[in-house]
Scaffold this active site. Structure first.
Site, PDB file in Angstrom:
ATOM      1  CD  GLU A 127       0.894   3.700   9.991  1.00  0.00           C
ATOM      2  OE1 GLU A 127       1.227   3.092  11.035  1.00  0.00           O
ATOM      3  OE2 GLU A 127       1.299   3.372   8.863  1.00  0.00           O
TER       4      GLU A 127
ATOM      5  CD  GLN B 197      -2.075  -1.543   5.035  1.00  0.00           C
ATOM      6  OE1 GLN B 197      -2.340  -1.231   3.891  1.00  0.00           O
ATOM      7  NE2 GLN B 197      -1.005  -1.099   5.662  1.00  0.00           N
ATOM      8  CD  GLU B 198      -0.251  -2.067   9.089  1.00  0.00           C
ATOM      9  OE1 GLU B 198       0.262  -1.650  10.134  1.00  0.00           O
ATOM     10  OE2 GLU B 198       0.231  -1.910   7.957  1.00  0.00           O
TER      11      GLU B 198
ATOM     12  CG  ASP C 132       2.784   4.891   6.085  1.00  0.00           C
ATOM     13  OD1 ASP C 132       3.802   5.216   5.454  1.00  0.00           O
ATOM     14  OD2 ASP C 132       2.272   3.759   5.967  1.00  0.00           O
TER      15      ASP C 132
ATOM     16  CB  SER D  32      -0.927  -0.006   1.218  1.00  0.00           C
ATOM     17  OG  SER D  32      -0.198   0.024   2.424  1.00  0.00           O
TER      18      SER D  32
ATOM     19  CE  LYS E 209       5.618   2.023   5.944  1.00  0.00           C
ATOM     20  NZ  LYS E 209       4.382   2.167   5.110  1.00  0.00           N
TER      21      LYS E 209
ATOM     22  CD  GLU F 100       2.649  -5.200   7.725  1.00  0.00           C
ATOM     23  OE1 GLU F 100       2.177  -4.884   8.830  1.00  0.00           O
ATOM     24  OE2 GLU F 100       3.021  -4.362   6.870  1.00  0.00           O
TER      25      GLU F 100
ATOM     26  CG  HIS G  73      -0.884  -5.366   4.274  1.00  0.00           C
ATOM     27  ND1 HIS G  73      -0.239  -4.712   5.290  1.00  0.00           N
ATOM     28  CD2 HIS G  73      -0.477  -4.772   3.129  1.00  0.00           C
ATOM     29  CE1 HIS G  73       0.520  -3.752   4.786  1.00  0.00           C
ATOM     30  NE2 HIS G  73       0.390  -3.762   3.477  1.00  0.00           N
TER      31      HIS G  73
ATOM     32  CG  HIS H 189       7.312  -3.759   9.102  1.00  0.00           C
ATOM     33  ND1 HIS H 189       6.755  -5.003   9.247  1.00  0.00           N
ATOM     34  CD2 HIS H 189       6.271  -2.888   9.250  1.00  0.00           C
ATOM     35  CE1 HIS H 189       5.455  -4.890   9.457  1.00  0.00           C
ATOM     36  NE2 HIS H 189       5.143  -3.622   9.470  1.00  0.00           N
ATOM     37  NE  ARG H 190       6.694   0.286   3.062  1.00  0.00           N
ATOM     38  CZ  ARG H 190       6.503   1.205   2.113  1.00  0.00           C
ATOM     39  NH1 ARG H 190       7.499   2.003   1.775  1.00  0.00           N
ATOM     40  NH2 ARG H 190       5.330   1.361   1.522  1.00  0.00           N
ATOM     41  CB  SER H 191       3.358  -5.168   3.492  1.00  0.00           C
ATOM     42  OG  SER H 191       3.490  -4.603   2.217  1.00  0.00           O
TER      43      SER H 191
ATOM     44  CG  ASP I   7      -1.578   1.774   8.738  1.00  0.00           C
ATOM     45  OD1 ASP I   7      -2.229   2.769   8.347  1.00  0.00           O
ATOM     46  OD2 ASP I   7      -0.576   1.335   8.137  1.00  0.00           O
TER      47      ASP I   7
ATOM     48  CE  LYS J  46       3.163   0.022  10.310  1.00  0.00           C
ATOM     49  NZ  LYS J  46       1.899   0.509   9.787  1.00  0.00           N
TER      50      LYS J  46
HETATM   51  P1  PGA Z   1       3.116  -1.219   3.030  1.00  0.00           P
HETATM   52  O1  PGA Z   1       2.204  -1.097   4.324  1.00  0.00           O
HETATM   53  O2  PGA Z   1       4.472  -1.603   3.435  1.00  0.00           O
HETATM   54  O3  PGA Z   1       2.393  -2.243   2.220  1.00  0.00           O
HETATM   55  O4  PGA Z   1       3.072   0.151   2.380  1.00  0.00           O
HETATM   56  C1  PGA Z   1       2.683  -0.715   5.567  1.00  0.00           C
HETATM   57  C2  PGA Z   1       1.959   0.480   6.082  1.00  0.00           C
HETATM   58  O5  PGA Z   1       1.022   0.999   5.426  1.00  0.00           O
HETATM   59  O6  PGA Z   1       2.293   0.973   7.149  1.00  0.00           O
HETATM   60 ZN    ZN Z   2       0.752   2.659   7.053  1.00  0.00          ZN
END
Ligand code: PGA
Ligand code: ZN
Length: 414
Positions: A280, A159-160, A306, A39, A331, A203, A151, A359-361, A239, A382
């Site tokens: 987030e 998403q999270e 983010d 994302s 990131k 993740e 994800h 991190h990233r996904s 998130d 995170k």
């Molecule tokens: P991404 O997602 O690494 O797929 O961008 C992580 C996030 O949105 O924090």
């Molecule tokens: Zn995010």
């Protein structure tokens, strides 16, 4: 001094190619690999992918080649301790705003490997090299234990869904509390939704077949209780990654279409109902104003940017100016060099923003972000669920850092 730089194509946790770089000096060695998002924010630095068919068009041989042909020859003989000069030189070689010429993946791989080679040549752990004598605080992990959005293969818009074991005295105790809650959550989900609810997303968080945000949050509250903790010991975070369910006008969530104004009320109600301390990307990536409104109205909540900030000082400066959010998600691959990521973190801290290292996904076994989090005295890290090696690599590295610090180690109190 840099004697050799070697880049190669390896695989990330989604099974796609990514860049790994080795930097060798007369007395040190550094190896780093680059993560990748699903994302991704529109304003991120560009991840260079080959135009050929191999790996479904996701090969990174061009980026690898850019390290071998352009970057290495310019950097040979340079002192690895001159991180800023090396990063600046790569920026100049690239010459674009978003690193599209050489690829942010090529540049970041070298930038991280240079930092690690410098630490190694000084015989220092990376967190100490980057953070100096003030690096002794372990961040609170914000663990993504239910995956939705892009994800996971379920219908959750958010998403999270994360937990923060903040009521611990030490990082290792926090990690254990998080793990116990993760396993309790597995039992809760299995008994309510069947064994397939234990499937996981990118993740490592569970991806139960849910659609409603409240159902996921109820399961989390239940899990915290089952694990024997209170809602002040283990708190919750979201998130939303809201750009992914925004159609240009409305947000599609819980089977409804909500306006930005209705989304603000939606979040305020969630904060009232659940022990949520962090949200987030509650709105899409250009909505600085809605971020500012929510930051004022939910003033006790950590509101993290983010996709809004993309670890970029000019976007962060705009956010600070408008009081949009009160925390930076950091990131390294959104911006592409260690120096620029540290600049963003410093700007955040100087302006009273919290820093959440992320991190990233798609990840690799590289655990550099754990060291960066301690170096920066980040409030939170995170890095996914406490499961799957690509995620636990970072949590485990923090255990090693805690051990290395010994008596001097502190656990961040939020
Ligand atoms: P991404 O997602 O690494 O797929 O961008 C992580 C996030 O949105 O924090
Ligand atoms: Zn995010």
């Amino acid at each position: 001094r840099i004697e050799k730089i070697r880049a190669r194509e390896i695989l990330d946790s989604r099974g796609n190619p990514t860049v790994e770089v080795d930097v060798r000096t007369s007395c040190g060695f550094g190896r780093a690999s680059v993560p990748s998002g699903a994302s991704t924010g529109t304003n991120e630095a560009l991840e260079l992918r080959d135009k050929e068919d191999r790996y479904g068009g996701k090969g990174v041989l061009d980026a690898v080649d850019n390290v071998a042909t352009t970057i290495e020859s310019e950097l040979l003989g340079m002192d690895v301790r001159n991180q800023r000069e090396i990063d600046g030189l790569m920026l100049a070689l690239d010459g674009t705003d978003n690193k599209m010429e050489l690829g942010a993946n090529a540049i970041l791989g070298v930038s991280m490997a240079v930092a690690k080679a410098a630490a190694d040549s000084l015989n220092m752990p990376l967190y100490r090299y980057l953070g100096g004598v003030n690096a002794y605080t372990l961040p609170v992990p914000t663990m993504n234990v239910i995956n939705g959005g892009k994800h996971a293969g379920n219908d959750l818009s958010i998403q999270e869904f994360m937990i923060q074991p903040k009521g611990a005295d030490t990082y290792s105790e926090a990690l254990r509390m998080g793990v116990e809650t993760y396993h309790a959550l597995g039992k809760v989900l299995k008994s309510k939704y069947g064994a397939s609810a234990l499937n996981v997303g990118y993740e490592g968080g569970y991806a139960p077949p849910l659609e409603m945000t409240a159902d996921a949050l109820d399961a989390l509250v239940h899990a915290i209780e089952e694990a024997g903790y209170t809602e002040s010991e283990i708190t919750l975070g979201l998130d939303a990654a809201a750009s992914e369910f925004f159609d240009g006008q409305n947000y599609s969530i819980d089977g409804k279409l909500l306006t930005p104004g209705e989304m603000i009320d939606y979040y305020l109600e969630l904060i009232e109902t659940y022990p949520i301390i962090l949200i987030e990307d509650p709105f899409h990536e250009e909505s600085f104003e809605d971020f500012a409104t929510l930051t004022t109205e939910a003033w006790e909540t950590i509101i993290v940017g983010d996709d809004l900030f993309v670890t970029n000082v000019s976007r962060l400066a705009k956010g600070i100016e408008m009081c949009a959010g009160n925390a930076l998600l950091l990131k390294v691959n959104q911006i592409g060099t260690i120096s620029e990521a540290l600049d963003a973190a410093n700007m955040a801290v100087r302006n009273g923003y919290s820093v959440v290292v992320s991190h990233r996904s798609a990840e690799t076994e590289d655990a550099t972000i754990a060291d960066i989090a301690v170096a920066l005295t980040a409030d939170l890290i995170k890095t996914g669920a406490p499961a799957r090696s690509d995620r636990t690599a970072k949590y485990n590295q923090l255990l090693r850092i805690e051990e290395d610090l010994g008596e001097a180690a502190r656990y961040m109190q939020l």
